[in-house]
Each structure stands twice: as C-alpha cells, then as structure tokens.
Motif scaffolding. Structure first.
Motif, PDB file in Angstrom:
ATOM      1  N   ARG A 136      57.532  63.395  35.724  1.00  0.00           N
ATOM      2  CA  ARG A 136      57.619  62.823  36.899  1.00  0.00           C
ATOM      3  C   ARG A 136      58.888  61.610  36.907  1.00  0.00           C
ATOM      4  O   ARG A 136      59.630  61.271  37.597  1.00  0.00           O
ATOM      5  CB  ARG A 136      56.369  62.122  37.667  1.00  0.00           C
ATOM      6  CG  ARG A 136      55.445  62.927  37.726  1.00  0.00           C
ATOM      7  CD  ARG A 136      55.581  63.688  39.082  1.00  0.00           C
ATOM      8  NE  ARG A 136      54.497  64.802  39.506  1.00  0.00           N
ATOM      9  CZ  ARG A 136      54.462  65.102  40.766  1.00  0.00           C
ATOM     10  NH1 ARG A 136      54.997  64.725  41.702  1.00  0.00           N
ATOM     11  NH2 ARG A 136      53.312  65.976  41.168  1.00  0.00           N
ATOM     12  N   LEU A 137      58.633  60.792  35.629  1.00  0.00           N
ATOM     13  CA  LEU A 137      59.946  59.815  35.253  1.00  0.00           C
ATOM     14  C   LEU A 137      61.128  60.771  35.358  1.00  0.00           C
ATOM     15  O   LEU A 137      62.145  59.899  35.793  1.00  0.00           O
ATOM     16  CB  LEU A 137      59.602  59.455  33.897  1.00  0.00           C
ATOM     17  CG  LEU A 137      58.500  58.211  33.869  1.00  0.00           C
ATOM     18  CD1 LEU A 137      58.571  58.088  32.390  1.00  0.00           C
ATOM     19  CD2 LEU A 137      58.495  57.223  34.533  1.00  0.00           C
ATOM     20  N   LYS A 138      61.271  61.770  34.824  1.00  0.00           N
ATOM     21  CA  LYS A 138      62.548  62.452  34.764  1.00  0.00           C
ATOM     22  C   LYS A 138      63.117  62.971  36.156  1.00  0.00           C
ATOM     23  O   LYS A 138      64.181  62.719  36.700  1.00  0.00           O
ATOM     24  CB  LYS A 138      62.460  63.773  34.027  1.00  0.00           C
ATOM     25  CG  LYS A 138      63.655  64.783  33.972  1.00  0.00           C
ATOM     26  CD  LYS A 138      63.268  65.800  33.161  1.00  0.00           C
ATOM     27  CE  LYS A 138      64.575  66.846  33.262  1.00  0.00           C
ATOM     28  NZ  LYS A 138      64.259  68.192  32.297  1.00  0.00           N
ATOM     29  N   VAL A 139      62.230  63.548  37.038  1.00  0.00           N
ATOM     30  CA  VAL A 139      62.493  64.268  38.432  1.00  0.00           C
ATOM     31  C   VAL A 139      62.349  63.386  39.626  1.00  0.00           C
ATOM     32  O   VAL A 139      62.852  63.577  40.718  1.00  0.00           O
ATOM     33  CB  VAL A 139      61.880  65.550  38.441  1.00  0.00           C
ATOM     34  CG1 VAL A 139      62.426  66.388  37.321  1.00  0.00           C
ATOM     35  CG2 VAL A 139      60.361  65.367  38.704  1.00  0.00           C
ATOM     36  N   GLU A 140      61.730  62.195  39.437  1.00  0.00           N
ATOM     37  CA  GLU A 140      61.584  61.126  40.614  1.00  0.00           C
ATOM     38  C   GLU A 140      61.960  59.726  40.119  1.00  0.00           C
ATOM     39  O   GLU A 140      61.543  58.945  40.077  1.00  0.00           O
ATOM     40  CB  GLU A 140      60.165  61.064  40.814  1.00  0.00           C
ATOM     41  CG  GLU A 140      59.433  62.140  41.418  1.00  0.00           C
ATOM     42  CD  GLU A 140      57.957  62.108  41.644  1.00  0.00           C
ATOM     43  OE1 GLU A 140      57.748  63.026  42.284  1.00  0.00           O
ATOM     44  OE2 GLU A 140      57.223  61.470  41.081  1.00  0.00           O
ATOM     45  N   PRO A 141      63.615  59.725  39.940  1.00  0.00           N
ATOM     46  CA  PRO A 141      64.331  58.746  39.433  1.00  0.00           C
ATOM     47  C   PRO A 141      64.000  57.283  40.310  1.00  0.00           C
ATOM     48  O   PRO A 141      64.217  56.225  39.823  1.00  0.00           O
ATOM     49  CB  PRO A 141      65.714  59.047  39.336  1.00  0.00           C
ATOM     50  CG  PRO A 141      65.818  60.072  40.407  1.00  0.00           C
ATOM     51  CD  PRO A 141      64.539  60.870  40.423  1.00  0.00           C
ATOM     52  N   ASP A 142      64.045  57.715  41.541  1.00  0.00           N
ATOM     53  CA  ASP A 142      63.570  56.452  42.635  1.00  0.00           C
ATOM     54  C   ASP A 142      62.056  55.779  42.575  1.00  0.00           C
ATOM     55  O   ASP A 142      61.923  54.863  43.296  1.00  0.00           O
ATOM     56  CB  ASP A 142      64.091  56.831  43.927  1.00  0.00           C
ATOM     57  CG  ASP A 142      65.481  56.993  44.075  1.00  0.00           C
ATOM     58  OD1 ASP A 142      66.277  56.370  43.224  1.00  0.00           O
ATOM     59  OD2 ASP A 142      66.083  57.783  44.630  1.00  0.00           O
ATOM     60  N   ARG A 143      61.295  56.516  41.931  1.00  0.00           N
ATOM     61  CA  ARG A 143      59.901  56.389  42.028  1.00  0.00           C
ATOM     62  C   ARG A 143      59.579  55.166  40.639  1.00  0.00           C
ATOM     63  O   ARG A 143      60.029  55.271  39.645  1.00  0.00           O
ATOM     64  CB  ARG A 143      58.902  57.239  41.983  1.00  0.00           C
ATOM     65  CG  ARG A 143      57.458  57.014  42.304  1.00  0.00           C
ATOM     66  CD  ARG A 143      56.621  58.258  42.263  1.00  0.00           C
ATOM     67  NE  ARG A 143      55.230  57.922  42.541  1.00  0.00           N
ATOM     68  CZ  ARG A 143      54.519  59.054  42.032  1.00  0.00           C
ATOM     69  NH1 ARG A 143      54.703  60.071  41.557  1.00  0.00           N
ATOM     70  NH2 ARG A 143      53.031  58.608  42.222  1.00  0.00           N
ATOM     71  N   SER A 144      58.902  54.090  41.062  1.00  0.00           N
ATOM     72  CA  SER A 144      58.633  53.240  40.010  1.00  0.00           C
ATOM     73  C   SER A 144      57.748  53.761  38.952  1.00  0.00           C
ATOM     74  O   SER A 144      57.277  54.420  38.972  1.00  0.00           O
ATOM     75  CB  SER A 144      58.366  51.824  40.376  1.00  0.00           C
ATOM     76  OG  SER A 144      56.786  52.021  40.674  1.00  0.00           O
ATOM     77  N   ILE A 145      57.988  53.142  37.742  1.00  0.00           N
ATOM     78  CA  ILE A 145      57.178  53.362  36.387  1.00  0.00           C
ATOM     79  C   ILE A 145      55.915  53.163  36.575  1.00  0.00           C
ATOM     80  O   ILE A 145      54.810  53.752  36.557  1.00  0.00           O
ATOM     81  CB  ILE A 145      57.790  52.954  35.170  1.00  0.00           C
ATOM     82  CG1 ILE A 145      59.250  53.588  34.996  1.00  0.00           C
ATOM     83  CG2 ILE A 145      56.830  53.208  34.000  1.00  0.00           C
ATOM     84  CD1 ILE A 145      59.741  53.019  33.544  1.00  0.00           C
ATOM     85  N   THR A 146      55.588  51.898  37.221  1.00  0.00           N
ATOM     86  CA  THR A 146      54.330  51.415  37.708  1.00  0.00           C
ATOM     87  C   THR A 146      53.515  52.599  38.564  1.00  0.00           C
ATOM     88  O   THR A 146      52.519  52.725  38.258  1.00  0.00           O
ATOM     89  CB  THR A 146      54.308  50.119  38.282  1.00  0.00           C
ATOM     90  OG1 THR A 146      54.785  49.361  37.429  1.00  0.00           O
ATOM     91  CG2 THR A 146      53.074  49.711  38.878  1.00  0.00           C
TER      92      THR A 146
END
Length: 275
Positions: A65-75
């Motif tokens: 998800r970190l890879k494919v959702e770059p605009d979504r926060s890590i939190t």
C-alpha cells in the motif's frame, strides 16, 4: 503446495481479517482445532509459525500500500493494519531494515527490476497507454476448485500443468482458468509468495477444495504479450495508472483470468478490485 485443507482454511481467515487484530485462538476456533495442534500443523505445512506468518503478511501488505497509494499517509496505512505509528515504524524496520519513509522513497526505483526474471524493465507505460488497455467492469462471483502454493512464481507453469492434469475431466470450452498472486515479489521474498490456481467448475462437482471468488467492481488491464513482460504491465497498472485514475484499491483480492496461452505468449485479464 499447501495440501492440508485446514491450513488453507486458516490462511483464508488470516487473509480476510488481515486489517484486524488476529489471535491464534480465533483462527483455531474458526478451524475447529485446538490452538496447539493447529500451530504444529501450520508450521509443518508452511514453514512459518502462525504469529510469524500473520506479522509478515501485515507488514508486507502494508508495504504494498505504501508503494501504490503514494498520497495516503503512512499513519493511515499502518492504522488500517492495526498498528500505531511508533509500533509500525519499529516492526517495519525489523522486517525490511529501513524505515517506512525510506522504503516508500526507494521502492519505485527498485520495482524497475523484475525480481522473477532478474531483468531491467523498460520505462513504464504512460497513463494514456494504460488507459487504452483498461476497462472498468462488474464481475460476478466465480465458483472454483483451487490449489494453493507458497513459493516462487517461477514455478507457476509447472504447477499449472499439474493442476490441469488433475482436473482435466471437468474442463470444458466454458471453463475459466484463473490465478491469484497475493504478493509483489519486489516486496515479499520470492520464495515466500502465496498464490492460488483456480478453475471454474459446476457447483455440483464433487471436488475439493472449492470456494467462491468474490466479484464486484474491477479495473481490468487486458495484457497481451510474453510471459516475461507481465510484471512490467502489472507495475505500470499499479504505479502509473492507479495513482492517477481517481480510483482506490478495495480490500478484496484481485485475480488474473487467462484468455489465451500459446507457448510464452499470453493474453491475460489482470483484475484489480477498486471502489
């Protein structure tokens, strides 16, 4: 192959509840086994303890998800897998030896090398090129017989031959051959990838294990090319098209539908669940 149907059932429970706290007691109750007996069977069948397996899947699926959702926060991503920010950073670094921030910063560049064939990829397709190959469709549920494997995707061809030979009696012109590859091999160790092979069958067929693949709304990338080009198409779909498309990944798992196989040439519908 994961031959024990109880262990496959346990994995189904884990995959379905991966965004929640998962306890061995709950998995054991779902499988109608004692937790000690289930734990022994799980370790023998998969090579991993249940807790170890759950922890790894949570971290690796969050890394995807970190890879494919770059605009979504890590939190937000870590929270959707049951982690607080501090706990996630610690667990992530233990697994990958880098922080989530560093991982996100470098993963796209590392994805430009195909870890299955160890070849450098050409530039990803443009959004417009991807868009021409993608349709948004509502797919039905599919009733399938399946085999589940844990290992390298390099073994897919061999396992497909065994699977088709085993179920050749039930194969007709209307049969669909499908697979689910749960892991991105640039994120998961190539020998630890989980994948299912599926064949649609009549519901009355006396086969096991069987299940329903859940349908719904999918973005379908219609791939046509050589087998060593599939990874490039998938990376273009997730790293170029998805972030710019206005669509978001659903919690369902995607799958691929084989439309044509001629030697190393393939036509495959790569079905990605969206909402």
């Amino acid at each position: 192959m994961i031959k024990n149907e109880v262990i496959s059932r346990a994995i189904d429970y884990i995959l379905t509840h991966i965004g929640e706290p998962i306890h061995v007691d709950e998995i054991a109750a779902y499988c109608h086994f004692s937790k000690h007996h289930l734990s022994r069977l799980f370790k023998a069948e998969t090579g991993e303890g249940i807790y170890e397996f759950v922890k790894r899947l949570k971290i690796e699926q969050s890394a995807f998800r970190l890879k494919v959702e770059p605009d979504r926060s890590i939190t937000k991503i870590s929270g959707s897998y049951g982690y607080s920010s501090s706990n996630y950073s610690t667990a992530f670094k233990q697994h990958y030896d880098v922080s989530p921030v560093h991982f996100r910063r470098t993963i796209l560049e590392r994805s430009r090398t195909n870890p299955i064939f160890n070849n450098t990829l050409p530039d990803w397709e443009s959004f417009a090129d991807c868009q021409r190959k993608i349709t948004i469709e509502q797919l039905p549920d599919y009733y399938v017989v399946y085999d589940r494997h844990k290992g390298s995707y390099k073994s897919l061809s061999e396992h497909w031959c065994e699977f088709l030979e085993k179920h050749k009696t039930y194969r007709t012109e209307e049969t669909l051959l499908m697979e689910c590859t749960y892991d991105d091999p640039v994120i998961t160790d190539t020998d630890s990838c989980l994948y299912d092979l599926y064949m649609t069958v009549p519901e009355e067929a006396p086969l096991s294990p069987t299940c329903y693949l859940k349908g719904g709304k999918f973005a379908i990338y219609h791939f046509k090319g050589m087998v060593d080009q599939i990874y490039h198409g998938i990376q273009s779909l997730y790293n170029v098209w998805l972030p710019q498309s206005g669509h978001f990944l659903d919690e369902r798992y995607g799958f691929e539908i084989y439309r044509k196989v001629d030697g190393d040439y393939m036509e495959i519908d790569i079905c990605t669940p969206i909402k």
